[in-house]
Design a protein around this motif. Structure first.
Motif, PDB file in Angstrom:
ATOM      1  N   ASP A  22     -33.219  29.378 -50.982  1.00 12.75           N
ATOM      2  CA  ASP A  22     -34.207  28.798 -50.071  1.00 12.75           C
ATOM      3  C   ASP A  22     -34.235  27.272 -50.194  1.00 12.75           C
ATOM      4  O   ASP A  22     -34.429  26.551 -49.202  1.00 12.75           O
ATOM      5  CB  ASP A  22     -35.591  29.390 -50.375  1.00 12.75           C
ATOM      6  N   LYS A  23     -34.022  26.774 -51.402  1.00 23.01           N
ATOM      7  CA  LYS A  23     -33.966  25.332 -51.632  1.00 23.01           C
ATOM      8  C   LYS A  23     -32.865  24.685 -50.801  1.00 23.01           C
ATOM      9  O   LYS A  23     -32.966  23.526 -50.390  1.00 23.01           O
ATOM     10  CB  LYS A  23     -33.741  25.073 -53.124  1.00 23.01           C
ATOM     11  N   GLY A  25     -31.875  26.016 -47.925  1.00 24.06           N
ATOM     12  CA  GLY A  25     -32.069  26.408 -46.534  1.00 24.06           C
ATOM     13  C   GLY A  25     -31.296  27.657 -46.148  1.00 24.06           C
ATOM     14  O   GLY A  25     -31.137  27.945 -44.954  1.00 24.06           O
ATOM     15  N   PRO A  27     -31.088  31.435 -45.487  1.00 25.81           N
ATOM     16  CA  PRO A  27     -32.029  32.542 -45.282  1.00 25.81           C
ATOM     17  C   PRO A  27     -31.733  33.700 -46.217  1.00 25.81           C
ATOM     18  O   PRO A  27     -30.575  33.939 -46.599  1.00 25.81           O
ATOM     19  CB  PRO A  27     -31.826  32.936 -43.818  1.00 25.81           C
ATOM     20  N   TYR A  45     -22.682  33.602 -42.264  1.00 26.54           N
ATOM     21  CA  TYR A  45     -23.587  32.458 -42.357  1.00 26.54           C
ATOM     22  C   TYR A  45     -22.797  31.170 -42.577  1.00 26.54           C
ATOM     23  O   TYR A  45     -23.085  30.127 -41.973  1.00 26.54           O
ATOM     24  CB  TYR A  45     -24.590  32.657 -43.496  1.00 26.54           C
ATOM     25  N   LYS A  52     -22.321  21.344 -38.844  1.00 24.66           N
ATOM     26  CA  LYS A  52     -23.191  20.455 -39.622  1.00 24.66           C
ATOM     27  C   LYS A  52     -22.366  19.337 -40.256  1.00 24.66           C
ATOM     28  O   LYS A  52     -21.205  19.533 -40.626  1.00 24.66           O
ATOM     29  CB  LYS A  52     -23.901  21.249 -40.735  1.00 24.66           C
ATOM     30  N   ASN A  89     -30.202  15.668 -52.751  1.00 23.33           N
ATOM     31  CA  ASN A  89     -29.966  17.098 -52.618  1.00 23.33           C
ATOM     32  C   ASN A  89     -28.527  17.363 -53.052  1.00 23.33           C
ATOM     33  O   ASN A  89     -27.591  17.199 -52.269  1.00 23.33           O
ATOM     34  CB  ASN A  89     -30.199  17.539 -51.169  1.00 23.33           C
ATOM     35  N   LEU A 292     -24.277  22.005 -47.036  1.00 18.31           N
ATOM     36  CA  LEU A 292     -25.645  22.299 -47.468  1.00 18.31           C
ATOM     37  C   LEU A 292     -26.267  21.211 -48.340  1.00 18.31           C
ATOM     38  O   LEU A 292     -27.486  21.186 -48.518  1.00 18.31           O
ATOM     39  CB  LEU A 292     -25.669  23.627 -48.246  1.00 18.31           C
TER      40      LEU A 292
END
Length: 557
Positions: A22-23, A25, A27, A45, A52, A89, A292
């Motif tokens: 979740d950190k 993003g 799902p 996924y 991106k 991040n 990510l």
């Protein structure tokens, strides 16, 4: 009393893996959990992330390893944690450990002290079963080759020229060269065979360089498994093996998500050795992490002469990656050994030996800069290091225009690498990276080996007998001339002599053998005395690994 790595790991307060996902993003439905603290990231996924923008890629590499230890993986983990500590991040991308070294000499590969990835025992042992899947796919192909010969040999395989070996993820010297199919007609046609360790197999290399399932199936099909009597290559796709191999590897290809002791995300996926293979974690994991995270910290095995060169010239070239900075890890203790000090005398201050030993890390700095990547040195500090020794190293490296930053992540976690993280951000945001591979893909295969030998190892040249030169010509005739080269040699020296410490120059690089990894799309040049199936040491680590009264693993680290 100082706690062991495994004791520190046992006290970790791990978060449920869904929280780590979740950190980032991810799902919950796109994570395939393996218990509470490990998960695979769904391949569909991953496909959805293709548009991106990418984050910044940072390579952690090191000096030629010594018995004193360098701490490259701990530095990778500490740097990733520190980047998160200063508000970035960041995701760490590491290789999966092989069971061979875990039970042999090297031990585990999950970091150490307060810079570890967890669950440490799982990661160092069976983890999510990726290596078992790779071994199964490899050995299915081996079984199908012998089965094809048994049932009539429609492809006309010359049994003397079967090049495909079986594999096992264990150090077992007795299996290096064997005879199979003994025991009579029902067991097939006897022939010479052998085993490689899983991390040296071509299936491992293909697994780590594949960009998706379709690419992996194509590469597996391109494996050359044997030759006919007319010297015509026989491919895995002609045996109809690559479809079933892909099925065995389907779940394994999804990257593994775990966490650090500080609950930051880490991808651990794939694990080729760097001395006999290309030494980098999977392209799948690295490219997914770049989608990510703002920063991705990855590691290349052994010294920069092996791991970093292969990372740049094979992985980055093939995957279109552009690293933004590199960190070279060294220690005072290891540089003393490169300066001629024995392991028993490392606790005594020796400025002269430290200065002499910096020749090794200086050459790695110069070499890494040749790829157009800005460099910083991480000095992994031990309690026995003196301020004078540290300052001597800093002064020597300043002459190369490189800053050396003292790191204490083993004892202090991310706080001990915060200064390094700030320097890495400064290098990355400075935008000075202009990555380029060392050699052009259009060079001949022998010229590529020479380019590495002269520019990275500082060798005078390359030697090879006529048989090897003929093999190279044959590979080029098969269409492999544009492939990069993967040099298999000792990790302990720039030369092929493991005892040649420091920065030897003017030596020759002897090519003993060349192998075509047609599916992985590189040529392996075996140089010096190097084995693709290691043996156990006189006193293997396995002798001390057991379960205690609480059924907890002891002796792993």
């Amino acid at each position: 009393m100082v706690m062991s790595d495994i004791e520190i790991a046992r006290e970790a307060k791990m978060k449920p893996i869904m929280e780590i996902g979740d950190k980032l993003g991810i799902p919950a439905e796109s994570l395939q959990p393996y218990g509470h603290t490990k998960a695979k990231i769904d391949l569909d996924y991953i496909k959805s992330l293709k548009d991106k923008p990418d984050g910044k890629l940072v390579l952690v590499t090191g000096i030629n390893p010594t018995a004193a230890g360098e701490g490259k993986t701990t530095t990778s983990v500490g740097l990733g944690d520190a980047l998160n500590r200063i508000g970035k991040n960041a995701i760490i991308c590491l290789r999966e450990p092989s069971l061979g070294p875990c039970f042999g000499m090297k031990g585990g590969a999950a970091g150490g002290g307060y810079a570890q990835v967890v669950p440490m025992e799982d990661i160092n042992l069976h983890f999510t079963g990726d290596f078992h899947a790779i071994a199964a796919a490899n050995n299915l192909l081996a079984a199908m080759i012998d089965n094809h010969i048994y049932w009539g040999n429609k492809l006309g395989i010359d049994e003397r020229r079967v090049s495909w070996k079986r594999c096992l993820d264990m150090n077992d010297r007795a299996l290096r060269q064997i005879a199979n199919s003994l025991g009579g007609v029902a067991n097939g046609f006897p022939r010479e065979d052998g085993f490689d360790i899983v991390v040296a197999s071509e299936v491992m290399a293909i697994f780590c360089l594949s960009t998706d399932l379709e690419d992996m199936k194509r590469r597996l099909g391109n494996i050359i498994v044997a030759y006919t009597r007319e010297r015509k290559p026989v491919y895995a796709r002609e045996i109809d093996a690559n479809g079933a191999m892909t099925v065995l590897l389907r779940d394994a290809l999804a990257p593994n998500l775990v966490q650090t002791l500080e609950n930051n995300p880490a991808f651990i996926h794939g694990g080729p050795f760097a001395n006999i293979a290309h030494g980098c974690n999977s392209v799948m994991a690295t490219k997914t992490a770049l989608k990510l995270g703002d920063y991705v910290v990855t590691e290349a095995g052994f010294g920069a002469d092996l791991g970093a060169e292969k990372f740049f010239d094979i992985k980055c070239r093939k995957a279109g990656l552009k690293p933004a900075a590199a960190v070279i890890v060294g220690t005072v203790r290891a540089l003393k050994m490169h300066g001629g000090v024995s392991k028993d005398d490392l606790g005594t201050e020796n400025i002269a030996a430290v200065v002499k030993g910096t020749s090794n890390i200086k050459r790695h700095v110069v070499n890494t800069k040749k790829f157009g990547v800005p460099v910083v040195v991480a000095l992994n500090r031990f309690i026995t290091d003196t301020d004078a020794e540290v300052e001597a190293i800093r002064k020597e490296l300043a002459s190369e225009g490189v800053e050396a930053i003292v790191c204490t992540h083993w004892a202090d976690g991310s706080a001990g690498t915060e200064a390094l993280a700030n320097k890495v951000v400064e290098l990355v945001e400075g935008g000075s990276a202009d990555f380029k591979p060392l050699y052009d893909e259009n060079l001949g295969l022998l010229q590529k080996v020479e380019a590495i030998a002269k520019n990275i190892y500082d060798a005078a040249g390359v030697t090879a007998d006529q048989k090897v030169l003929n093999q190279i010509k044959d590979f080029e005739a098969l269409g492999a001339g544009k492939f990069p080269v993967c040099i298999a040699k000792t990790q302990y020296s720039f030369s092929t002599d493991p005892n040649a410490k420091g920065a030897p120059s003017g030596h020759t690089l002897p090519i003993r053998e060349v192998r075509l990894s047609n599916g992985a799309e590189f040529i392996v040049a075996v140089c010096g005395d190097i084995m693709t199936m290691p043996g156990l040491p006189r006193v293997p680590a396995a002798e001390k690994i057991t379960l205690n009264d609480q059924d907890q693993i002891e002796g792993l680290f």
